[in-house]
Design a protein around this motif. Structure first.
Motif, mmCIF file in Angstrom:
data_model
loop_
_atom_site.group_PDB
_atom_site.id
_atom_site.type_symbol
_atom_site.label_atom_id
_atom_site.label_comp_id
_atom_site.label_asym_id
_atom_site.label_seq_id
_atom_site.Cartn_x
_atom_site.Cartn_y
_atom_site.Cartn_z
ATOM 1 N N ARG A 225 3.677 -41.622 51.876
ATOM 2 C CA ARG A 225 2.615 -42.509 51.378
ATOM 3 C C ARG A 225 1.589 -41.739 50.567
ATOM 4 O O ARG A 225 1.051 -42.249 49.578
ATOM 5 N N LEU A 226 1.302 -40.506 50.981
ATOM 6 C CA LEU A 226 0.372 -39.691 50.211
ATOM 7 C C LEU A 226 0.911 -39.429 48.819
ATOM 8 O O LEU A 226 0.175 -39.525 47.823
ATOM 9 N N ALA A 227 2.198 -39.097 48.732
ATOM 10 C CA ALA A 227 2.802 -38.824 47.427
ATOM 11 C C ALA A 227 2.775 -40.061 46.539
ATOM 12 O O ALA A 227 2.616 -39.957 45.316
ATOM 13 N N GLU A 228 2.933 -41.237 47.141
ATOM 14 C CA GLU A 228 2.929 -42.471 46.368
ATOM 15 C C GLU A 228 1.520 -42.912 45.979
ATOM 16 O O GLU A 228 1.311 -43.509 44.916
ATOM 17 N N ALA A 229 0.552 -42.631 46.842
ATOM 18 C CA ALA A 229 -0.801 -43.142 46.637
ATOM 19 C C ALA A 229 -1.541 -42.434 45.511
ATOM 20 O O ALA A 229 -2.456 -43.006 44.912
ATOM 21 N N ARG A 230 -1.172 -41.191 45.252
ATOM 22 C CA ARG A 230 -1.873 -40.405 44.233
ATOM 23 C C ARG A 230 -1.059 -40.330 42.954
ATOM 24 O O ARG A 230 0.164 -40.155 42.991
ATOM 25 N N PRO A 231 -1.717 -40.432 41.806
ATOM 26 C CA PRO A 231 -0.987 -40.238 40.547
ATOM 27 C C PRO A 231 -0.574 -38.781 40.396
ATOM 28 O O PRO A 231 -1.175 -37.875 40.988
ATOM 29 N N PHE A 232 0.455 -38.547 39.598
ATOM 30 C CA PHE A 232 0.966 -37.190 39.415
ATOM 31 C C PHE A 232 -0.135 -36.245 38.932
ATOM 32 O O PHE A 232 -0.210 -35.078 39.351
ATOM 33 N N ALA A 233 -1.018 -36.734 38.066
ATOM 34 C CA ALA A 233 -2.097 -35.894 37.527
ATOM 35 C C ALA A 233 -3.022 -35.393 38.629
ATOM 36 O O ALA A 233 -3.602 -34.308 38.514
ATOM 37 N N TRP A 234 -3.160 -36.176 39.716
ATOM 38 C CA TRP A 234 -4.017 -35.735 40.821
ATOM 39 C C TRP A 234 -3.457 -34.474 41.475
ATOM 40 O O TRP A 234 -4.218 -33.554 41.806
ATOM 41 N N PHE A 235 -2.149 -34.423 41.662
ATOM 42 C CA PHE A 235 -1.528 -33.235 42.255
ATOM 43 C C PHE A 235 -1.695 -32.029 41.325
ATOM 44 O O PHE A 235 -1.929 -30.906 41.787
ATOM 45 N N GLN A 236 -1.565 -32.263 40.022
ATOM 46 C CA GLN A 236 -1.771 -31.172 39.063
ATOM 47 C C GLN A 236 -3.184 -30.618 39.132
ATOM 48 O O GLN A 236 -3.393 -29.405 39.055
ATOM 49 N N SER A 237 -4.150 -31.492 39.289
ATOM 50 C CA SER A 237 -5.559 -31.092 39.213
ATOM 51 C C SER A 237 -6.098 -30.544 40.530
ATOM 52 O O SER A 237 -7.009 -29.718 40.520
ATOM 53 N N ASN A 238 -5.542 -30.988 41.657
ATOM 54 C CA ASN A 238 -6.146 -30.669 42.948
ATOM 55 C C ASN A 238 -5.312 -29.765 43.856
ATOM 56 O O ASN A 238 -5.849 -29.239 44.829
ATOM 57 N N MET A 239 -4.045 -29.581 43.563
ATOM 58 C CA MET A 239 -3.182 -28.824 44.459
ATOM 59 C C MET A 239 -2.741 -27.468 43.905
ATOM 60 O O MET A 239 -2.079 -26.707 44.606
ATOM 61 N N ILE A 240 -3.068 -27.173 42.662
ATOM 62 C CA ILE A 240 -2.562 -25.964 42.021
ATOM 63 C C ILE A 240 -3.703 -24.997 41.713
ATOM 64 O O ILE A 240 -4.726 -25.383 41.132
ATOM 65 N N TYR A 241 -3.500 -23.717 42.094
ATOM 66 C CA TYR A 241 -4.519 -22.685 41.881
ATOM 67 C C TYR A 241 -3.851 -21.380 41.487
ATOM 68 O O TYR A 241 -2.669 -21.149 41.788
ATOM 69 N N ALA A 242 -4.600 -20.518 40.827
ATOM 70 C CA ALA A 242 -4.074 -19.220 40.386
ATOM 71 C C ALA A 242 -4.192 -18.205 41.517
ATOM 72 O O ALA A 242 -5.207 -18.147 42.222
ATOM 73 N N VAL A 243 -3.155 -17.397 41.687
ATOM 74 C CA VAL A 243 -3.162 -16.335 42.690
ATOM 75 C C VAL A 243 -4.159 -15.250 42.248
ATOM 76 O O VAL A 243 -4.094 -14.759 41.116
ATOM 77 N N PRO A 244 -5.086 -14.857 43.101
ATOM 78 C CA PRO A 244 -6.043 -13.812 42.728
ATOM 79 C C PRO A 244 -5.481 -12.420 42.971
ATOM 80 O O PRO A 244 -4.474 -12.244 43.679
ATOM 81 N N ALA A 245 -6.104 -11.416 42.382
ATOM 82 C CA ALA A 245 -5.787 -10.028 42.696
ATOM 83 C C ALA A 245 -6.251 -9.764 44.135
ATOM 84 O O ALA A 245 -7.142 -10.444 44.644
ATOM 85 N N PRO A 246 -5.634 -8.827 44.845
ATOM 86 C CA PRO A 246 -4.678 -7.810 44.376
ATOM 87 C C PRO A 246 -3.215 -8.163 44.643
ATOM 88 O O PRO A 246 -2.369 -7.277 44.677
ATOM 89 N N HIS A 247 -2.900 -9.444 44.863
ATOM 90 C CA HIS A 247 -1.517 -9.814 45.146
ATOM 91 C C HIS A 247 -0.630 -9.512 43.933
ATOM 92 O O HIS A 247 -1.072 -9.641 42.782
ATOM 93 N N PRO A 248 0.643 -9.140 44.151
ATOM 94 C CA PRO A 248 1.541 -8.814 43.027
ATOM 95 C C PRO A 248 1.695 -9.956 42.027
ATOM 96 O O PRO A 248 1.909 -9.719 40.846
ATOM 97 N N GLY A 249 1.587 -11.188 42.500
ATOM 98 C CA GLY A 249 1.739 -12.340 41.614
ATOM 99 C C GLY A 249 0.427 -12.820 41.022
ATOM 100 O O GLY A 249 0.333 -13.993 40.630
ATOM 101 N N ALA A 250 -0.564 -11.951 40.954
ATOM 102 C CA ALA A 250 -1.877 -12.343 40.436
ATOM 103 C C ALA A 250 -1.743 -13.045 39.085
ATOM 104 O O ALA A 250 -1.042 -12.566 38.191
#
Length: 421
Positions: A225-250
């Motif tokens: 229901r959560l996946a259906e209730a939110r538009p795809f753009a909401w997941f793009q804007s609220n669920m994705i973040y950049a890995v910070p240093a010092p992780h290898p995938g920064a």
């Protein structure tokens, strides 16, 4: 920004965590005369709880050094049979001499257990792997933590996942059996369909789908229901973040594991709060055995990994919002995925009566999609009284579900002598 704040919070808590560790050592020291007092036990328990709640949970060890076969102990060695930047194919090799002593000298069916890539490490399936090791040559997909993969290794998406399943089946060799636990179900079914249509000699002899969202439209759960209730753009804007240093995938954009963990915890928050309160009371009462069981569970449960932006968003879009596979619209590398063309791959679906992640019918839907299979190659089973985790782990899995999977694998294995089963 959220990922950086999360990391900053972890490092900011370090002085208090170190103080808690020193306090724990002080109040548990046999040289401390106040160790067994009510005050001493209370301060020890509070320090231990704080230290555990604020520490970093790394990837747990498999701890599968031995398995019982026909009542005899057999040594097990985990080896990397194949690897890419995104996954290691682990082979849990059993000692041939030990197998011979147990009367298992003849080759046994090869099984690829495809672990979910949904926030936890593959070690969550430790109990599943242990059960299969008693009767099979076991291989497991050990997926990488996206924050540990440098940007130079490129992206990883849902269709790369399908390709890697095909690659690993090619490494294992002809007519292995695949067991997909939860999230991998759609990708594994797609891989089997593509390999079947190509008459690939390495296509699996059977696939077992366990608590998988093959058709997430059926019996929708809170997650659906959560996946259906939110538009795809909401997941793009609220669920994705950049890995910070010092992780290898920064710099890599990911769906962080700590967000997924927060979602898991929120679904049963009162139960987790009660479990930690009980742990505190166990420490204060000196009940070390019960406290150790609590630690074993949460060492695994609180250890999470990040998913790449492209894999997470494609899964949300194609599996949980547009339902491309059950609608016959999934296209992989320009090819339509056609499960109806699977003709000689056994299909077993397993669901839990109380599953609150993949509702009843979502996994069973694979049978309708694979309508080209004869009835003797199909089997469906619903396990009474278990939730999502109980479908692949625990007492009822070992006693009631695993024997059915074992029997199905032997029945559909082209090279196995059923008189030995």
């Amino acid at each position: 920004m959220l990922y950086s704040l999360y990391e900053a919070g972890y490092y900011a808590a370090t002085p208090l965590r170190m103080a808690a560790l020193m306090s724990r050592e002080f109040w548990s020291s046999p040289l401390n005369p106040a160790r067994e007092t009510e005050l001493g036990r209370s301060l020890y328990a509070a320090s231990d709880l704080y230290a555990n709640l604020t520490r970093r949970y790394g990837k747990p060890a498999w701890g599968l050094d031995e398995v019982s076969v026909e009542g005899r102990p057999v040594r097990v060695t985990a080896e990397t049979a194949w690897s890419s930047p995104w996954v290691n194919l682990l082979h849990f090799r059993r000692d041939p001499a030990g197998l011979a002593a147990a009367g298992r000298a003849a080759p046994e069916p090869k099984v690829l257990i495809v672990a979910p890539l949904s926030g936890h490490h593959a070690t969550l399936l430790r109990g599943t792997v242990r059960a299969f090791l008693a009767d099979h040559e076991v291989y497991v997909t050990d997926w990488a933590n996206a924050r540990d993969v440098p940007l130079g290794d490129g992206p990883f998406d849902f269709h790369d996942y399908i390709d890697r399943v095909c690659d690993m089946l090619g490494e294992i060799g002809p007519r292995a059996h695949v067991v997909a636990v939860c999230q991998p179900g759609p990708a594994v079914l797609a891989a089997a369909a593509l390999m079947s249509e190509d008459r690939d000699r390495n296509r699996p002899a059977s696939i077992t789908l366990m608590g998988s969202p093959i058709d997430a439209r059926l019996s929708p759960t809170v997650t659906n229901r959560l996946a259906e209730a939110r538009p795809f753009a909401w997941f793009q804007s609220n669920m994705i973040y950049a890995v910070p240093a010092p992780h290898p995938g920064a710099g890599r954009r990911v769906y962080p594991g700590f967000i997924q963990l927060a979602a898991f915890l929120s679904m049963n928050l009162e139960r987790h709060q009660a479990a930690h309160l009980q742990y505190l009371q166990q420490l204060m009462a000196g009940d070390g055995d019960s406290a150790e069981k609590h630690l074993e569970f949460y060492d695994e449960y609180l250890s999470v990994l990040d998913l790449t932006e492209e894999f997470y968003l494609q899964t949300v879009d194609e599996v949980f919002q547009r339902y491309l596979l059950p609608k016959g619209e999934l296209v992989h590398r320009g090819r339509q995925v056609r499960p109806e063309r699977i003709a000689d791959i056994g299909l077993l679906t397993v669901e839990g009566e109380n599953d609150d992640i993949s509702g009843i019918g979502q996994t069973r839907a694979a049978h309708e999609l694979c309508r080209g299979l004869p009835p003797e190659l199909k089997e469906d089973y619903v396990q009474p009284g278990v939730g999502h985790y109980g479908v692949f782990n625990g007492r009822r899995f070992e006693a009631e579900i695993y024997p059915r999977i074992r029997a199905f694998i032997r029945r559909t294995d082209p090279g196995f002598d059923t008189t030995r089963a």
